[in-house]
Design a protein around this motif. Structure first.
Motif, PDB file in Angstrom:
ATOM      1  N   TYR B  10      19.783  58.333  41.478  1.00 31.79           N
ATOM      2  CA  TYR B  10      20.382  57.036  41.165  1.00 31.79           C
ATOM      3  C   TYR B  10      21.870  57.185  40.915  1.00 31.79           C
ATOM      4  O   TYR B  10      22.682  56.389  41.372  1.00 31.79           O
ATOM      5  N   VAL B  14      24.979  55.271  42.810  1.00 38.03           N
ATOM      6  CA  VAL B  14      26.004  54.434  42.173  1.00 38.03           C
ATOM      7  C   VAL B  14      27.392  55.010  42.452  1.00 38.03           C
ATOM      8  O   VAL B  14      28.335  54.276  42.740  1.00 38.03           O
ATOM      9  N   PHE B  20      26.660  48.533  41.043  1.00 36.71           N
ATOM     10  CA  PHE B  20      25.270  48.708  40.612  1.00 36.71           C
ATOM     11  C   PHE B  20      24.290  47.914  41.475  1.00 36.71           C
ATOM     12  O   PHE B  20      23.259  48.439  41.886  1.00 36.71           O
ATOM     13  N   SER B  21      24.619  46.668  41.729  1.00 33.26           N
ATOM     14  CA  SER B  21      23.661  45.836  42.457  1.00 33.26           C
ATOM     15  C   SER B  21      23.431  46.378  43.862  1.00 33.26           C
ATOM     16  O   SER B  21      22.284  46.494  44.314  1.00 33.26           O
ATOM     17  N   ALA B  24      21.482  49.569  43.763  1.00 30.52           N
ATOM     18  CA  ALA B  24      20.079  49.313  43.460  1.00 30.52           C
ATOM     19  C   ALA B  24      19.343  48.857  44.710  1.00 30.52           C
ATOM     20  O   ALA B  24      18.238  49.320  45.003  1.00 30.52           O
ATOM     21  N   GLN B  31      18.404  45.801  39.972  1.00 26.05           N
ATOM     22  CA  GLN B  31      19.625  46.275  39.321  1.00 26.05           C
ATOM     23  C   GLN B  31      19.425  46.686  37.861  1.00 26.05           C
ATOM     24  O   GLN B  31      19.971  47.712  37.430  1.00 26.05           O
ATOM     25  N   LEU B  34      18.310  50.185  37.455  1.00 30.32           N
ATOM     26  CA  LEU B  34      19.368  51.154  37.736  1.00 30.32           C
ATOM     27  C   LEU B  34      20.320  51.269  36.547  1.00 30.32           C
ATOM     28  O   LEU B  34      20.654  52.371  36.113  1.00 30.32           O
ATOM     29  N   SER B  35      20.728  50.119  36.008  1.00 33.28           N
ATOM     30  CA  SER B  35      21.610  50.138  34.840  1.00 33.28           C
ATOM     31  C   SER B  35      21.011  50.987  33.732  1.00 33.28           C
ATOM     32  O   SER B  35      21.680  51.826  33.137  1.00 33.28           O
ATOM     33  N   ILE B  38      21.007  54.771  34.472  1.00 37.46           N
ATOM     34  CA  ILE B  38      22.330  55.388  34.299  1.00 37.46           C
ATOM     35  C   ILE B  38      22.669  55.510  32.815  1.00 37.46           C
ATOM     36  O   ILE B  38      23.196  56.529  32.368  1.00 37.46           O
ATOM     37  N   ARG B  52      33.055  50.848  33.593  1.00 39.01           N
ATOM     38  CA  ARG B  52      32.661  49.580  34.193  1.00 39.01           C
ATOM     39  C   ARG B  52      33.427  48.429  33.551  1.00 39.01           C
ATOM     40  O   ARG B  52      33.430  48.275  32.337  1.00 39.01           O
ATOM     41  N   VAL B  57      33.604  49.085  39.182  1.00 34.82           N
ATOM     42  CA  VAL B  57      32.995  50.292  38.625  1.00 34.82           C
ATOM     43  C   VAL B  57      33.773  51.457  39.173  1.00 34.82           C
ATOM     44  O   VAL B  57      33.986  51.546  40.374  1.00 34.82           O
TER      45      VAL B  57
END
Lengths: 298, 298
Positions: B10, B14, B20-21, B24, B31, B34-35, B38, B52, B57
């Motif tokens: 992941y 990123v 992120f989106s 993902a 998303q 994934l957030s 991380i 971010r 990012v």
DNA sequence: AATTCATGATGCCATTTTGTTATCAATTAT
DNA sequence: ATAATTGATAACAAAATGGCATCATGAATT
């Protein structure tokens, strides 16, 4: 390839012990969990990693191949995690530092040297650029720190005074003014000036020209050069005079005379400057080192 | 260090997208997952990997350090998984092969050569050892395949006939028998024999001696040597005679005469032999290649 | 030959991790 | 001012991991 580091750790443990129950104990889990994890790994790879009889476990040839890879990968990841933490705390890393002629002729060398002594793990990469370019590179993330002629008024940038120098007049040694102890700025009104090229030296000029204007004149520029060495070269061969700062004018060699300018209280300030977001470890270390108390947030 | 390959995958995604989106989506998850992943990784390392803002990012310096390590590690693991599968299917790997003098003087070189041509990815490591030692090394996993004098009667081992040779009598060229077309075994009863040393050649002797006994004598051994070259050397300088097999007796050079033994139907068989459990890919390939149909499971 | 022992596998349930949807908060673009 | 973008958070669902009891098998012991 749908297994995790967990499987790899377990696999290494079993490969080391060649015994599921003992390996499980060493890992702090129960034996069935370990058996299952290894089975998952074997299914995932479609490869039998161990020969198991109910008396002995031995690694297959393929398993040995995988073991070598796993050991390397685990070391790599652990090592990398450690380096990452060191990079975070600023113990290792790289710092790209921009500097002007003024900064380098002044106190920057000592600053860099002193910082290197305190933080030997950091690699400093100095880049020579005029202030404008440095600001652009800071914005675009190509520099961490700039040493520019300041002060700068831009949001998102923090700065810190590094040096402040008087302006001086530089003339060639046979020039009429050459034996004067001091001059006043307005006396230079009729002189021929050698300047840095307008584009690159715009920033420097933006500090000097207002002072000239206040003294009642606009310098008569007859020649432009690209850098300090060029300017001083043109001055020394009699093309004209120039106004620079104390420390930089010392680098001109023979054939030049430096004359203090009377009644001129303004000084050219050199500022360290950096983006206030993206405060990585290395940058933070450098800034902390610089400030030692005297921050000037914008 | 309590994160998994998942986190690493992941993180790399990123770092590649810096979004992120999108990352993902590329990973096929939502998303928020994934957030969170991380964040877990960052907490686990106690290091911020990305700066971010809501608009951009960007990776931190520490993050960049980690990224390099992660890329390497992932490549290593993927590569290793692939190699493991190839090792499993026998496309790559090492095969330790034991051989006797008899095997090497006969058809083994051609076998190895032919196999190498078909399976260039495999490294063959031949080890010269008498049959007994090979059996021991097979047991202890120091060899994958042995080429021994057989047949062998031991459970857990499979074998396959490789060559079968007549015994011959070897004498020095001035020996009374030297000009005979053939001899009968019992004619050798009064001859002085040169043999391999009892310990190492026990296995060969266990095939030859019963034949002599049946012919009504026990060989009168006056000298022992450690290997075939030694035996033939002693024979050629007139110490005595010996009984070996066709192919190997050809390697003796000048000064020797080889005489077929009349009415002796028994032959010395050379068998390929291997443990029937632990059938790794490489071994399986080699065995399949050897057998081409004629297996002799014990 | 029968029994015991050692050891890895399996089934079932509890716990933890991972993932999804809906929503929020902050910032930028219109 | 309003809408749009984007990462974070909350609440809940699904999947994975782990533990316990038990099984199955082959070796050692009697």
């Amino acid at each position: 390839m749908n297994f995790g580091l967990r499987h790899i750790r377990y696999f290494i443990a079993v490969a080391e012990e060649l015994h599921f129950s003992r390996a499980a104990e060493k890992l702090g889990i129960a034996q069935p969990a370990l058996s299952k994890a290894i089975l998952v790994l074997e299914n995932e790879l479609s490869v039998r990693l161990f020969h198991r009889s109910n008396r002995h476990v031995q690694i297959t040839e393929a398993g040995q191949t995988f073991l070598d890879g796993c050991r390397n990968a685990m070391n790599l990841i652990e090592q990398s995690a450690e380096n990452t933490q060191r990079a975070h705390s600023g113990q290792i890393g790289t710092l790209r530092i921009g500097y002007t002629d003024n900064a380098m002729a002044g106190s920057l060398p000592q600053i860099l040297k002193a910082f290197q002594d305190v933080q030997p793990g950091l690699v400093l990469k100095p880049h020579h650029d005029v202030s404008n370019i440095q600001l652009k590179k800071l914005d675009e993330g190509e520099l961490e720190i700039g040493f520019v002629t300041g002060p700068i008024n831009r949001s998102g940038l923090n700065q810190c005074l590094v040096q402040s120098e008087k302006f001086v007049c530089v003339v060639y040694k046979d020039h009429p003014l050459a034996n004067r102890k001091t001059v006043r700025l307005e006396e230079l009104a009729k002189q021929n000036f050698v300047h840095g090229s307008s584009k690159d030296w715009e920033h420097f000029h933006s500090y000097l020209l207002p002072l000239c204007r206040r003294a009642g004149f606009v310098p008569k520029v007859i020649q432009e050069a690209f850098n300090t060495a060029g300017i001083l070269g043109l001055v020394s061969c009699g093309m004209g005079i120039t106004v620079l700062t104390e420390s930089i004018s010392k680098s001109g060699g023979t054939g030049l005379t430096v004359i203090p300018i009377q009644d001129m209280s303004e000084e050219l300030q050199t500022m360290a400057i950096w983006k206030s977001d993206t405060m990585d470890g290395t940058k933070k270390r450098f800034v902390d080192f610089l400030q030692q108390g005297n921050d000037l947030p914008v």
